[in-house]
Motif scaffolding. Structure first.
Motif, PDB file in Angstrom:
ATOM      1  N   PRO A 237      15.413  50.585  10.096  1.00  0.00           N
ATOM      2  CA  PRO A 237      16.157  49.401  10.531  1.00  0.00           C
ATOM      3  C   PRO A 237      15.307  48.148  10.383  1.00  0.00           C
ATOM      4  O   PRO A 237      14.073  48.211  10.409  1.00  0.00           O
ATOM      5  CB  PRO A 237      16.446  49.700  12.009  1.00  0.00           C
ATOM      6  CG  PRO A 237      15.366  50.644  12.422  1.00  0.00           C
ATOM      7  CD  PRO A 237      15.036  51.459  11.209  1.00  0.00           C
ATOM      8  N   GLN A 238      15.971  47.042  10.227  1.00  0.00           N
ATOM      9  CA  GLN A 238      15.314  45.724  10.172  1.00  0.00           C
ATOM     10  C   GLN A 238      14.237  45.649   9.095  1.00  0.00           C
ATOM     11  O   GLN A 238      13.143  45.123   9.315  1.00  0.00           O
ATOM     12  CB  GLN A 238      14.711  45.376  11.546  1.00  0.00           C
ATOM     13  CG  GLN A 238      15.694  45.409  12.688  1.00  0.00           C
ATOM     14  CD  GLN A 238      16.863  44.447  12.495  1.00  0.00           C
ATOM     15  OE1 GLN A 238      16.673  43.339  12.022  1.00  0.00           O
ATOM     16  NE2 GLN A 238      18.062  44.874  12.852  1.00  0.00           N
TER      17      GLN A 238
ATOM     18  N   SER B  16      11.601  42.521   8.177  1.00  0.00           N
ATOM     19  CA  SER B  16      11.282  41.779   9.402  1.00  0.00           C
ATOM     20  C   SER B  16       9.827  42.048   9.770  1.00  0.00           C
ATOM     21  O   SER B  16       9.406  43.195   9.873  1.00  0.00           O
ATOM     22  CB  SER B  16      12.195  42.234  10.553  1.00  0.00           C
ATOM     23  OG  SER B  16      11.578  42.028  11.805  1.00  0.00           O
TER      24      SER B  16
ATOM     25  N   ASP C 254       9.341  44.103  13.192  1.00  0.00           N
ATOM     26  CA  ASP C 254       9.828  45.482  13.114  1.00  0.00           C
ATOM     27  C   ASP C 254       8.984  46.318  12.153  1.00  0.00           C
ATOM     28  O   ASP C 254       8.646  47.467  12.444  1.00  0.00           O
ATOM     29  CB  ASP C 254      11.293  45.486  12.663  1.00  0.00           C
ATOM     30  CG  ASP C 254      12.209  44.913  13.718  1.00  0.00           C
ATOM     31  OD1 ASP C 254      12.553  45.631  14.665  1.00  0.00           O
ATOM     32  OD2 ASP C 254      12.559  43.724  13.611  1.00  0.00           O
TER      33      ASP C 254
END
Length: 542
Positions: A168-169, A172, A175
């Motif tokens: 996920p992410q 980023s 993250d």
């Protein structure tokens, strides 16, 4: 030296397991705790007891997302043509009239194994500021692992990118930093892989009394060293070394006769006010109380003073007599000579302190140590290659990295550290690499957040002179053989997961093959255990 301190508990395996369960009970469900306990018990039962001599790991985190496209690059073959076409004005040249700007060729001995397509990469080069790394590489003391990244499952392609399981992410900073340091991107963060290794190996390799924590950070709190049980709490230092209690002079010189002697009445300078204050303070914290909370509070303070004393003893051998300098300064000063960058910078000072702590390892009493250092400034969205500057942008970052790692390597090979080079592995990690294409068409151009990137490993145990893993095919967008995740900016889909990279490091550090899946629960998705070196990843002596 005559350090006086309370005895540390020396847990056997059964006690360790009980502590593991009790501490975890407070933060996780009973079911999860029992599952973790079962896994750890199995891992501990399989783990050989002690032995293997001293070993240290150094995690060098390149904060901000290192543009590793310009750390390791092709010099010839079809890959070079793709490199120059895709990178454009961010490309490192090979035939510039100013030779100092040209990529440095490295004589990799296994190009075929790292080639993503037969004959695609003809030869490799590295950033022109990595001259010392080139030397280490060609001496067999350093290697690169290509296209590593955080992943949840293998099999991600450009065609299935929108539906395939992914971390996920992606892209980023916060993250991806956590995911790199935890290696478990598909679960909420609970621990780092350095912390999990420490939980497993600390009772096996650091059983004697009075040890400083196996995990030491010179760059603050981090995810990498978070222990799942809390049994190994990282000891955090600044690059300046110890931070002593204030009001007692430098290194307690106003209060005690010998700063390395703790809690001894005859050691206090009772003729001085500072000596009487420190004696009173330390008498209070050593008092036994009926209240358990008061005892616990005092215990934390006593432990901090004891640790401070031990770390001070560890640093003592590398203090140059009669000066504020260290005996290792010359290695770093020489490494930074002619670079235009001061050797007294944050990253170099972190590496120097790690070298000093390794030199004083016997005073710390640990058979295994894990260090965390950080080099910031890699978020190079703007002016990544500042024209005419040898110290700015990514150019300056590579130069600082090169010089600090050279100073560290030279120090570890020197007599002051006791030639610990063969006992140490330093490895780089970063949020991600950066987009292959530039984000502007002029000299203010930089690069943006991407995915898989190259890493550097160095140390005596490294099987150097090689590029491990698979180098990416540097084709953009929908072009045949492209591993560009989406769009056409060069977001390389990793060919090696963080789990695979880290598991090889953990294995060298002493984690038994049967325990690797406990430390890296997703590892079995990427390899057929215990064969973790498959895929051209046998980069460390086991």
């Amino acid at each position: 030296m005559n350090l006086i301190f309370p005895r540390k508990n020396e847990p056997n395996r059964r006690q360790f397991l009980v502590k593991t369960g009790c501490s975890a009970m407070g933060i996780t469900s009973v079911v999860n705790t029992l599952a973790h306990l079962k896994l750890m018990q199995g891992a501990l039962n399989a783990q050989p007891v002690g032995g293997g001599g001293y070993k240290a790991l150094v995690c060098v985190f390149l904060n901000g997302g290192n543009d590793s496209n310009n750390m390791l690059m092709p010099l010839s073959g079809g890959a070079r043509a793709d490199y120059e076409a895709g990178r454009g004005l961010l490309a490192i040249p090979i035939n510039n009239a100013d030779a100092s700007l040209n990529a440095l060729p490295i004589a990799a001995t296994n190009i075929a194994e790292s080639n993503p397509l037969s004959g695609y990469v003809g030869s490799y080069g590295i950033h022109p500021k990595l001259g010392a790394i080139k030397t280490l590489f060609e001496q067999g003391d350093a290697a690169f692992v290509a296209n590593v990244g955080s992943m949840t499952m293998p099999g991600v392609t450009r065609a299935n990118y929108s539906t395939a399981p992914k971390p996920p992410q992606l892209y980023s900073h916060s993250d991806q930093q956590v995911q790199w340091q935890s290696s478990i991107p598909d679960r909420p963060f609970s621990s780092g892989w350095g912390g999990r290794i420490a939980d497993l190996l600390d009772p096996v390799h650091n059983p004697s009394s009075g040890n400083v924590s196996m995990n030491i950070s010179i760059s603050g709190v981090n995810s990498f060293q978070v222990s799942p049980t809390g049994n190994v709490t990282p000891y955090i230092m600044s690059s300046n070394g110890l931070v002593s209690l204030s009001g007692y002079g430098t290194n307690y010189s106003s209060a005690v006769n010998n700063p390395n002697v703790l809690f001894e009445p005859s050691n206090y300078k009772t003729s001085a006010e500072a000596g009487r204050r420190l004696q009173a303070f330390e008498s209070i914290i050593n008092m036994a109380n009926a209240n358990l909370m008061e005892n616990a509070h005092n215990g934390v303070t006593v432990s901090a003073r004891v640790t401070e004393g031990m770390v001070g003893s560890a640093l003592l051998p590398t203090i140059a007599p009669g000066t504020n300098a260290t005996t290792l300064d010359s290695y770093f000063t020489n490494a930074f000579a002619d670079s235009g960058i001061s050797a007294n910078n944050s990253f170099a000072n972190q590496m120097k302190l790690v070298a000093r702590l390794i030199a004083g390892q016997s005073a710390l009493g640990n058979g295994r140590q894990i260090f965390f250092v950080q080099h910031g400034g890699y978020d190079t969205h703007v002016a990544q290659i500042p024209e005419g500057s040898a110290t700015g942008g990514h150019t300056g970052l590579m130069s600082t990295l090169n010089c600090a790692l050279k100073g560290f390597a030279d120090a570890l090979k020197g007599p002051e550290v006791g030639n610990k080079w063969n006992d140490v592995v330093a490895f780089t990690a970063s949020d991600f690499t950066r987009t292959f294409t530039a984000n502007k068409a002029d000299s203010s151009a930089g690069s943006d957040h991407a995915w898989g990137g190259h890493t550097l490993v160095m140390g005596g145990p490294v099987k150097g002179g090689r590029v491990y893993g698979k180098f990416p095919v540097l084709k953009l967008g929908t072009v045949t053989n492209s591993i560009d995740a989406t769009g056409s900016r060069g977001l390389w889909i990793p060919s090696t997961s963080v789990d695979q990279y880290a598991a090889n490091i953990a294995r060298w550090f002493g984690v038994d093959s049967s325990a690797l899946s406990t430390i890296f629960p997703n590892l079995g998705r990427f390899v057929t255990l215990p064969n973790i070196t498959s895929g051209n990843l046998d980069f460390l002596d086991a």
